[in-house]
Design an enzyme around this catalytic site. Structure first.
Site, PDB file in Angstrom:
ATOM      1  N   SER A 275      55.565  28.816  73.632  1.00  0.00           N
ATOM      2  CA  SER A 275      55.846  27.627  74.428  1.00  0.00           C
ATOM      3  C   SER A 275      55.549  26.367  73.607  1.00  0.00           C
ATOM      4  O   SER A 275      56.162  26.156  72.567  1.00  0.00           O
ATOM      5  CB  SER A 275      55.048  27.693  75.732  1.00  0.00           C
ATOM      6  OG  SER A 275      55.527  26.766  76.677  1.00  0.00           O
TER       7      SER A 275
ATOM      8  N   GLU B 173      62.531  34.474  82.257  1.00  0.00           N
ATOM      9  CA  GLU B 173      61.539  33.419  82.050  1.00  0.00           C
ATOM     10  C   GLU B 173      62.094  32.030  82.315  1.00  0.00           C
ATOM     11  O   GLU B 173      63.248  31.852  82.705  1.00  0.00           O
ATOM     12  CB  GLU B 173      60.963  33.519  80.653  1.00  0.00           C
ATOM     13  CG  GLU B 173      61.892  33.110  79.539  1.00  0.00           C
ATOM     14  CD  GLU B 173      61.083  32.550  78.364  1.00  0.00           C
ATOM     15  OE1 GLU B 173      60.680  31.374  78.455  1.00  0.00           O
ATOM     16  OE2 GLU B 173      60.856  33.294  77.389  1.00  0.00           O
TER      17      GLU B 173
ATOM     18  N   HIS C 239      57.676  34.117  80.805  1.00  0.00           N
ATOM     19  CA  HIS C 239      57.338  33.177  79.735  1.00  0.00           C
ATOM     20  C   HIS C 239      56.254  33.752  78.824  1.00  0.00           C
ATOM     21  O   HIS C 239      56.235  33.478  77.631  1.00  0.00           O
ATOM     22  CB  HIS C 239      56.870  31.870  80.384  1.00  0.00           C
ATOM     23  CG  HIS C 239      56.864  30.697  79.466  1.00  0.00           C
ATOM     24  ND1 HIS C 239      57.911  30.384  78.628  1.00  0.00           N
ATOM     25  CD2 HIS C 239      55.916  29.733  79.254  1.00  0.00           C
ATOM     26  CE1 HIS C 239      57.620  29.289  77.945  1.00  0.00           C
ATOM     27  NE2 HIS C 239      56.411  28.882  78.299  1.00  0.00           N
TER      28      HIS C 239
END
Length: 302
Positions: free
Chosen positions: A110, A247, A274
């Site tokens: 991320s 995700e 995610h």
């Protein structure tokens, strides 16, 4: 290299918590998301790679402001400089130097994946390979995708309620937070393991708020500016772009990124949200080990 926990002192005087797991001559530095998250989903990475037949020393750390590392008082004007892209990018480079790493692999989840992209562009000479895990190269495509998810899984009334709360800036509203939790359980932390749950919220909210906002589904901070689409072609190191198939990040963007980076491979994790390194660890780490092994053996084909 020393195993376990080492506290390093940055040139700015603050301290970062670092931890090394695993053995071998291959080194992997792992960057967490958030910003303001922590290292915990990387804790068993060395063991997971060993299951795939690859011995790797995995180095992880909590970024400044996060969990085990020092937490500046961000209300002080002189500390605002630590809430910038440049600070966190150069922090990665300083950690690399302090840990004595070179010709290593860099993985980021991320927000950590954004740092990987920036690091590969600025400091790529130190890398053997880069792994971008669940991070886009621009925020606009993410926002479009996440709103499509909300419209698909929320009722009209729920969606209207969320948008009204967001318009009012009343993010602490309990009903709103319960709806955010539905999205989290479906697309962020699908497996929700007890091992990384806490009795309190460990998020560094000052850091998270400055870049992201209140939650994963509304961007009100500096990440609104995130866009490196025109720079990806300049990443020269072997790169793995890996997204979960269920995700928050749009798969079409990840695939395009892998096609844009000159030497890149695209991989997805079935039933992964995610945090697909937790949701479906065997597949996630098979992709990672195969990539690293191919680079080590000079058999990487993009």
């Amino acid at each position: 290299m020393k195993q376990g926990t080492t506290i390093i002192t940055l040139d700015n005087g603050y301290h970062l918590w670092t931890n090394t797991q695993g053995t071998g001559d291959i080194h992997l530095l792992a960057l967490h998301g958030g910003p303001g998250g922590n290292h915990e989903y990387w804790e068993n990475t060395a063991q997971q790679l060993a299951k795939q037949g690859l011995n790797v020393q995995v180095h992880m750390y909590d970024q400044l402001g996060s969990w085990y590392s020092d937490q500046p008082d961000y209300s002080l004007p002189e500390n605002k400089k630590y809430l910038t892209y440049d600070y966190f990018l150069d922090e990665v480079e300083e950690v690399r130097q302090k840990l004595g790493l070179d010709k290593f692999y860099l993985i980021g989840q991320s927000w950590g994946g954004a740092l990987v992209q920036m690091y590969a562009l600025k400091y790529g000479q130190h890398l053997k390979g880069a792994i971008i895990s669940s991070m886009v190269d621009n925020i606009d495509e993410y926002v479009t995708h996440i709103n499509q998810i909300r419209e698909k899984i929320m009722t009209a009334d729920q969606l209207a309620y969320m948008k009204q709360v967001e318009a009012n800036g009343n993010y602490d509203d309990p009903k709103y937070q319960s709806l955010v939790d539905i999205l989290n359980k479906g697309y962020v932390d699908r497996k929700q393991p007890a091992a990384i749950s806490h009795l309190i919220d460990t998020t560094a909210t000052d850091v998270y708020g400055a870049f992201q906002g209140d939650n994963e589904f509304v961007i009100t901070g500096k990440l609104k500016e995130w866009d490196v689409r025109d720079q990806l072609k300049n990443i020269q190191v072997p790169t793995l772009v890996t997204f979960g198939e269920h995700e928050t990040m749009p798969l079409a963007t990840g695939k395009r990124m892998a096609e844009t980076i000159p030497h890149a491979r695209w991989a997805t994790t079935p039933d992964g949200g995610h945090h697909h390194m937790i949701d479906n660890a065997p597949v996630y780490y098979d992709h990672l080990a195969t990539f690293m092994r191919d680079v080590e053996n000079n058999t990487f084909n993009d």
